[in-house]
Design an enzyme around this catalytic site. Sequence first.
Site: not given
Length: 342
Positions: A34, A128, A242, A290
């Site tokens: 998955k 679940r 930063y 980023m």
Amino acid sequence: MHRPLRLTIDSSALVHNWRWLADRAGVPAGAAIKADAYGLGARETMRALHGAGCRDFFVSVWPEAEELGAVPGDASLVVLHGVGPDDVEAALASTARPVLNSVEQVSRWKQAAPGRVCDVMIDTGMNRLGLRPDEIAALNGLSIDTLHSHLACADEDHDLNAAQLQRFREVAAQVPAKRYSLANSAGTCIGPDYSFDLVRPGLALYGGIPRQEAEGQIQQVAHIEAQIVQRRTIRAGESCGYGATFVADADTEAAILNIGYADGYLRGFSSKGTAFAGEFALPVLGRVSMDLIAVRCDATPDIREGEWVEIDYDLPTASEASGLSQYELLTTLGSRFERRWP
Ligand SMILES: *Cc1c(COP(=O)(O)O)cnc(C)c1O
């Protein structure tokens, strides 16, 4: 086009890990693929593990089954989230088999595909997905390949493990199915009591160490390399990045690397992560941006623009450094990597 960021998947380590898990279980091992095999590539993972003898593959939702395309005829693909109100058409059109998770899903399947083989999930304590043990009368008349349950705390020594095992044994004695399956990676490590007929590892296939039994046995599968964009000297008293969270107490050599939080190298690695240039460890300086990080490279005076460094992505170590789970470390890896299966 050239990509300055690489994710190299070691398929022999992947196969090694699958074999170790199957040996440990003493029964066949499937593979949870998955979320695109936890970010590494579901199709390639299926191909490599099928070649090694794996015959049971698990995804979460129908679009994942469809995107995988053709599954080898001797293997089965199973959709863990089952058949919701909007999934009937996709399920009927697919060669994959659903895991039915509720009384509602069971009646939907009986109506939509009478007699067609399915799997079923029993909830033995996680709350679940799955039918409760007192709802199993609803399963009458189904043709069940594998009856599953799933452990909530297998990565710890928790009382719930034995309680879930006991409840699953009781249900298994009452519900006819071809096979029974309880264990994920961590459950497979606990011991053969948890194996039943099939285990369903995910994380440990991809290099995760879910419990101490796997230490020294499971090999790293995902290797990350980033290219150096620039090399610079941070002068004594100056800061880097930063928030100016790193301040150089002496002139510091830094390499700026092509990886950042948009690639899944999240801010938890700020001042905590490590890169490697050969045997030299290059610590992350200041905050992860980023698209970039800075690493200290005083130890490697010759390293320069265009060269590649490996990011430390040994999952237990990187998890400890960043505060992210081993699962998150894999599944957050972004789309800018060149994913290589050499
Ligand atoms: C994801 C999943 C697995 C695999 O779990 P790991 O902890 O990654 O080994 C097994 N079974 C079910 C039902 C799952 O959802």
